[in-house]
Write a protein that holds these residues in place. Structure first.
Motif, PDB file in Angstrom:
ATOM      1  N   SER A 297       0.826  -1.209   0.000  1.00 16.16           N
ATOM      2  CA  SER A 297       0.000   0.000   0.000  1.00 16.16           C
ATOM      3  C   SER A 297       0.858   1.256   0.000  1.00 16.16           C
ATOM      4  CB  SER A 297      -0.924   0.001   1.224  1.00 16.16           C
ATOM      5  OG  SER A 297      -1.820  -1.096   1.182  1.00 16.16           O
ATOM      6  N   LEU A 298       1.887   1.269   0.831  1.00 12.36           N
ATOM      7  CA  LEU A 298       2.767   2.438   0.885  1.00 12.36           C
ATOM      8  C   LEU A 298       3.513   2.634  -0.427  1.00 12.36           C
ATOM      9  CD1 LEU A 298       4.211   2.034   4.504  1.00 12.36           C
ATOM     10  CD2 LEU A 298       2.580   3.765   3.705  1.00 12.36           C
ATOM     11  N   GLU A 299       3.931   1.531  -1.031  1.00 11.37           N
ATOM     12  CA  GLU A 299       4.671   1.634  -2.293  1.00 11.37           C
ATOM     13  C   GLU A 299       3.770   2.095  -3.426  1.00 11.37           C
ATOM     14  OE1 GLU A 299       8.183   1.303  -4.739  1.00 11.37           O
ATOM     15  OE2 GLU A 299       7.677   1.786  -2.657  1.00 11.37           O
ATOM     16  N   ILE A 300       2.536   1.627  -3.439  1.00  7.93           N
ATOM     17  CA  ILE A 300       1.583   2.075  -4.456  1.00  7.93           C
ATOM     18  C   ILE A 300       1.364   3.578  -4.345  1.00  7.93           C
ATOM     19  CG2 ILE A 300      -0.865   1.972  -5.104  1.00  7.93           C
ATOM     20  CD1 ILE A 300      -0.685  -1.071  -4.387  1.00  7.93           C
ATOM     21  N   LYS A 301       1.213   4.080  -3.118  1.00 12.32           N
ATOM     22  CA  LYS A 301       1.047   5.522  -2.922  1.00 12.32           C
ATOM     23  C   LYS A 301       2.291   6.280  -3.385  1.00 12.32           C
ATOM     24  CE  LYS A 301      -2.282   5.431   0.889  1.00 12.32           C
ATOM     25  NZ  LYS A 301      -2.544   5.805   2.299  1.00 12.32           N
ATOM     26  N   ARG A 302       3.462   5.774  -3.042  1.00  8.76           N
ATOM     27  CA  ARG A 302       4.704   6.451  -3.429  1.00  8.76           C
ATOM     28  C   ARG A 302       4.843   6.539  -4.941  1.00  8.76           C
ATOM     29  NH1 ARG A 302       9.936   5.836  -5.000  1.00  8.76           N
ATOM     30  NH2 ARG A 302       9.721   3.594  -5.366  1.00  8.76           N
ATOM     31  N   ILE A 303       4.554   5.426  -5.629  1.00  9.16           N
ATOM     32  CA  ILE A 303       4.707   5.402  -7.084  1.00  9.16           C
ATOM     33  C   ILE A 303       3.678   6.317  -7.738  1.00  9.16           C
ATOM     34  CG2 ILE A 303       4.471   3.939  -9.134  1.00  9.16           C
ATOM     35  CD1 ILE A 303       7.087   3.508  -7.641  1.00  9.16           C
ATOM     36  N   ALA A 304       2.433   6.257  -7.294  1.00  2.57           N
ATOM     37  CA  ALA A 304       1.382   7.075  -7.900  1.00  2.57           C
ATOM     38  C   ALA A 304       1.666   8.562  -7.694  1.00  2.57           C
ATOM     39  CB  ALA A 304       0.023   6.694  -7.323  1.00  2.57           C
ATOM     40  N   LEU A 305       2.006   8.947  -6.466  1.00  2.99           N
ATOM     41  CA  LEU A 305       2.327  10.350  -6.200  1.00  2.99           C
ATOM     42  C   LEU A 305       3.633  10.768  -6.861  1.00  2.99           C
ATOM     43  CD1 LEU A 305       1.309  10.615  -2.436  1.00  2.99           C
ATOM     44  CD2 LEU A 305       0.190  11.740  -4.380  1.00  2.99           C
ATOM     45  N   GLY A 306       4.530   9.799  -7.054  1.00  3.06           N
ATOM     46  CA  GLY A 306       5.802  10.088  -7.708  1.00  3.06           C
ATOM     47  C   GLY A 306       5.630  10.618  -9.105  1.00  3.06           C
ATOM     48  N   TYR A 307       4.572  10.173  -9.781  1.00  5.60           N
ATOM     49  CA  TYR A 307       4.283  10.664 -11.131  1.00  5.60           C
ATOM     50  C   TYR A 307       4.025  12.179 -11.109  1.00  5.60           C
ATOM     51  CZ  TYR A 307       0.405  12.027 -14.215  1.00  5.60           C
ATOM     52  OH  TYR A 307      -0.458  12.721 -15.022  1.00  5.60           O
ATOM     53  N   LEU A 308       3.224  12.660 -10.122  1.00  6.44           N
ATOM     54  CA  LEU A 308       2.971  14.094 -10.008  1.00  6.44           C
ATOM     55  C   LEU A 308       4.208  14.845  -9.542  1.00  6.44           C
ATOM     56  CD1 LEU A 308      -0.608  14.250  -8.424  1.00  6.44           C
ATOM     57  CD2 LEU A 308       0.055  14.901 -10.747  1.00  6.44           C
ATOM     58  N   LYS A 309       4.892  14.278  -8.551  1.00  8.20           N
ATOM     59  CA  LYS A 309       6.076  14.946  -8.018  1.00  8.20           C
ATOM     60  C   LYS A 309       7.163  15.091  -9.072  1.00  8.20           C
ATOM     61  CE  LYS A 309       5.476  13.741  -3.141  1.00  8.20           C
ATOM     62  NZ  LYS A 309       6.053  13.021  -1.976  1.00  8.20           N
ATOM     63  N   ALA A 310       7.281  14.109  -9.961  1.00  5.65           N
ATOM     64  CA  ALA A 310       8.297  14.183 -11.017  1.00  5.65           C
ATOM     65  C   ALA A 310       8.050  15.387 -11.920  1.00  5.65           C
ATOM     66  CB  ALA A 310       8.298  12.893 -11.833  1.00  5.65           C
ATOM     67  N   LEU A 311       6.759  15.690 -12.197  1.00  5.77           N
ATOM     68  CA  LEU A 311       6.424  16.871 -12.988  1.00  5.77           C
ATOM     69  C   LEU A 311       6.670  18.149 -12.185  1.00  5.77           C
ATOM     70  CD1 LEU A 311       3.067  15.794 -14.701  1.00  5.77           C
ATOM     71  CD2 LEU A 311       5.256  16.172 -15.843  1.00  5.77           C
ATOM     72  N   GLN A 312       6.254  18.111 -10.938  1.00  3.96           N
ATOM     73  CA  GLN A 312       6.329  19.320 -10.113  1.00  3.96           C
ATOM     74  C   GLN A 312       7.765  19.692  -9.745  1.00  3.96           C
ATOM     75  OE1 GLN A 312       3.785  17.892  -7.027  1.00  3.96           O
ATOM     76  NE2 GLN A 312       1.881  18.422  -8.099  1.00  3.96           N
ATOM     77  N   GLU A 313       8.604  18.668  -9.535  1.00  4.36           N
ATOM     78  CA  GLU A 313       9.961  18.904  -9.025  1.00  4.36           C
ATOM     79  C   GLU A 313      11.039  18.743 -10.085  1.00  4.36           C
ATOM     80  OE1 GLU A 313      10.270  16.249  -5.750  1.00  4.36           O
ATOM     81  OE2 GLU A 313       8.548  17.101  -4.677  1.00  4.36           O
ATOM     82  N   LEU A 314      10.622  18.624 -11.357  1.00  7.24           N
ATOM     83  CA  LEU A 314      11.574  18.445 -12.467  1.00  7.24           C
ATOM     84  C   LEU A 314      12.520  17.281 -12.201  1.00  7.24           C
ATOM     85  CD1 LEU A 314      12.488  22.186 -13.228  1.00  7.24           C
ATOM     86  CD2 LEU A 314      10.795  20.735 -14.371  1.00  7.24           C
ATOM     87  N   ASN A 315      11.931  16.083 -12.104  1.00  5.83           N
ATOM     88  CA  ASN A 315      12.701  14.891 -11.740  1.00  5.83           C
ATOM     89  C   ASN A 315      12.452  13.774 -12.764  1.00  5.83           C
ATOM     90  OD1 ASN A 315      13.966  12.694 -10.555  1.00  5.83           O
ATOM     91  ND2 ASN A 315      13.275  13.205  -8.489  1.00  5.83           N
ATOM     92  N   PRO A 316      13.162  13.804 -13.903  1.00  4.83           N
ATOM     93  CA  PRO A 316      12.949  12.766 -14.927  1.00  4.83           C
ATOM     94  C   PRO A 316      13.360  11.374 -14.453  1.00  4.83           C
ATOM     95  CG  PRO A 316      14.849  14.126 -15.474  1.00  4.83           C
ATOM     96  CD  PRO A 316      14.174  14.793 -14.312  1.00  4.83           C
ATOM     97  N   VAL A 317      14.309  11.283 -13.537  1.00  4.66           N
ATOM     98  CA  VAL A 317      14.715   9.968 -13.014  1.00  4.66           C
ATOM     99  C   VAL A 317      13.547   9.318 -12.280  1.00  4.66           C
ATOM    100  CG1 VAL A 317      16.271   8.764 -11.432  1.00  4.66           C
ATOM    101  CG2 VAL A 317      17.135  10.635 -12.868  1.00  4.66           C
ATOM    102  N   LEU A 318      12.839  10.103 -11.468  1.00  5.72           N
ATOM    103  CA  LEU A 318      11.668   9.594 -10.760  1.00  5.72           C
ATOM    104  C   LEU A 318      10.567   9.213 -11.741  1.00  5.72           C
ATOM    105  CD1 LEU A 318      10.108   8.985  -8.173  1.00  5.72           C
ATOM    106  CD2 LEU A 318       9.490  11.432  -8.065  1.00  5.72           C
ATOM    107  N   MET A 319      10.343  10.021 -12.767  1.00  5.90           N
ATOM    108  CA  MET A 319       9.323   9.709 -13.771  1.00  5.90           C
ATOM    109  C   MET A 319       9.655   8.395 -14.474  1.00  5.90           C
ATOM    110  SD  MET A 319       6.448  10.772 -15.040  1.00  5.90           S
ATOM    111  CE  MET A 319       6.243  12.555 -14.962  1.00  5.90           C
TER     112      MET A 319
END
Length: 422
Positions: A297-319
């Protein structure tokens, strides 16, 4: 095949079906008797069940005429069995007709259309000898032209020799073919028990002597239990000693449950030492997924939110980390040329590029973005998530491969519904 010929065929089949219903007997079986040896072996059902039990069970229905000849096999078997050109049918209905010394089989879909079987042929014609044994099998396409199976075989021939049935196989050019595309046996001899189950299949030379093939295998031998289950198969050299076959085993063991469902496989060496084993899944013995773990559950949340954070924080590695290689990201668009709403997509590569520069100005999102997530459902290695942010509402599908969760499907639209014409 022209329309008139096809219409006559369908009419004949329909008339035959009416006749069968008046003069036929149905028998129901949970399984087909396993056959990886030869089409010479007759179709047979095992684990008989009543008509009432068949209503709610995966099964095959065998239909016999007044002469006790098999005229139809209807495939209601929806278990996840392995498809094999000799061991399975792959069609809803097999219709069998008899004319003199010939037995013809055609294969039908639920709507009555002709389809290929698991040998990838549309019609099979068996020719019987004077004793009523199969002597030849030929394959045909929809236009009744000779064709080759998915093993490159156009016809089989069989004849008796001493205590064996000799089998040879040929392509359309008349060239001899091996037993299958993955097993090197040329001319072969077969031995059988009184109940029709095979005992052994032997690789023969031109003088019908048992010889090793290039892998040192001269025969494989089968054991069936009292229920008709195929429980053991072994590989031997010409001296009848156990040998390792090209797949790395000498003995195969198959284990079944009390309803004849194949549930476990074991491979052993020439000394009977276990090399490997595995459970065999089937939908007659379903194990439901357990409740998702906190870690998942925690990993699913991290991955899903990571998609938004990658856009917001300019993080292509995370995307790159959170998106599956087969990502399918779509939204609602409007095609001005055809004046119609359409589905538009964005590639994974474009999303990684967007994570590099799309928010370079820092003005695409509020200073403190409002990223909300709800896990709608988790089942084993699949999950559905809803993301609700300042900009969008999105539904995500995640998949777990090799222990890693990633986003595989993403459907989004703007949060402000006034942006859409309807």
């Amino acid at each position: 095949m022209n329309y008139r010929t096809y219409a006559i065929l369908l009419l004949t089949l329909c008339v035959s079906l009416v006749t069968f219903s008046q003069n036929s007997t149905d028998k129901h079986y949970r399984h087909l008797r396993y056959n990886h040896v030869s089409p010479y072996i007759k179709l047979a059902g095992i684990y008989p069940i009543s008509a009432k039990e068949a209503l709610n069970s995966s099964h095959y229905t065998f239909t016999y005429n007044k002469q006790n000849q098999l005229t139809e096999v209807t495939n209601y078997h929806y278990a996840t069995e392995r498809r094999h050109p000799l061991a399975s049918i792959g069609a809803y209905k097999t219709v069998i007709t008899y004319n003199g010394n010939q037995e013809t089989r055609v294969y039908l879909y639920v709507n009555g259309e002709r389809v290929p079987n698991d040998r990838a042929v549309f019609k099979e014609i068996f020719t019987l000898d004077k004793k009523g044994n199969y002597a030849k099998l030929e394959f045909y396409d929809l236009d009744d032209n000779p064709m080759e199976s998915n093993w490159g075989i156009s016809n089989y021939t069989w004849k008796s020799y001493k205590k064996m049935i000799i089998e040879q196989r040929f392509n359309l050019k008349g060239e001899a073919k091996n037993l299958s595309s993955y097993f090197e046996f040329g001319t072969t001899g077969m031995t059988f028990r009184n109940d029709g189950t095979p005992i052994g299949k032997y690789n023969l030379n031109e003088d019908f002597e048992i010889v090793n093939n290039s892998a040192g295998v001269a025969s494989y031998q089968d054991t069936y239990d009292e229920n008709g289950n195929h429980v053991k198969y072994t590989y031997h050299n010409k001296e009848d000693d156990l040998v390792i076959n090209p797949s790395g085993l000498a003995i195969g063991i198959k284990i079944y449950d009390d309803k004849g469902n194949y549930i476990k496989q074991q491979h052993l060496d020439t000394n009977g030492k276990l090399l490997r084993e595995r459970d065999v899944p089937n939908n007659q013995n379903i194990r439901l997924s357990s409740i998702a773990s906190k870690k998942d559950s925690l990993e699913i949340k991290r991955i899903a939110l990571g998609y938004l954070k990658a856009l917001q924080e300019l993080n292509p590695v995370l995307m790159d980390e959170v998106l599956n290689d087969s990502l399918n990201k779509v939204t609602i668009g409007f095609n001005r040329s055809i004046r119609k709403e359409v589905v538009t997509s964005i590639s994974r590569e474009k999303m990684i590029e967007n994570a590099t520069d799309w928010n370079k100005s820092g003005t695409r999102f509020p200073p403190d973005p409002n990223n909300q997530i709800t896990i709608l459902d988790i089942y084993h290695r699949m999950a559905t998530v809803k993301l609700y942010s300042d900009n969008w509402v999105e539904y995500l599908h995640l998949i777990k491969l090799d222990g890693k969760w990633t986003i595989i499907n993403l459907l989004w639209q703007h949060k402000d519904v006034n942006r859409y014409p309807y």
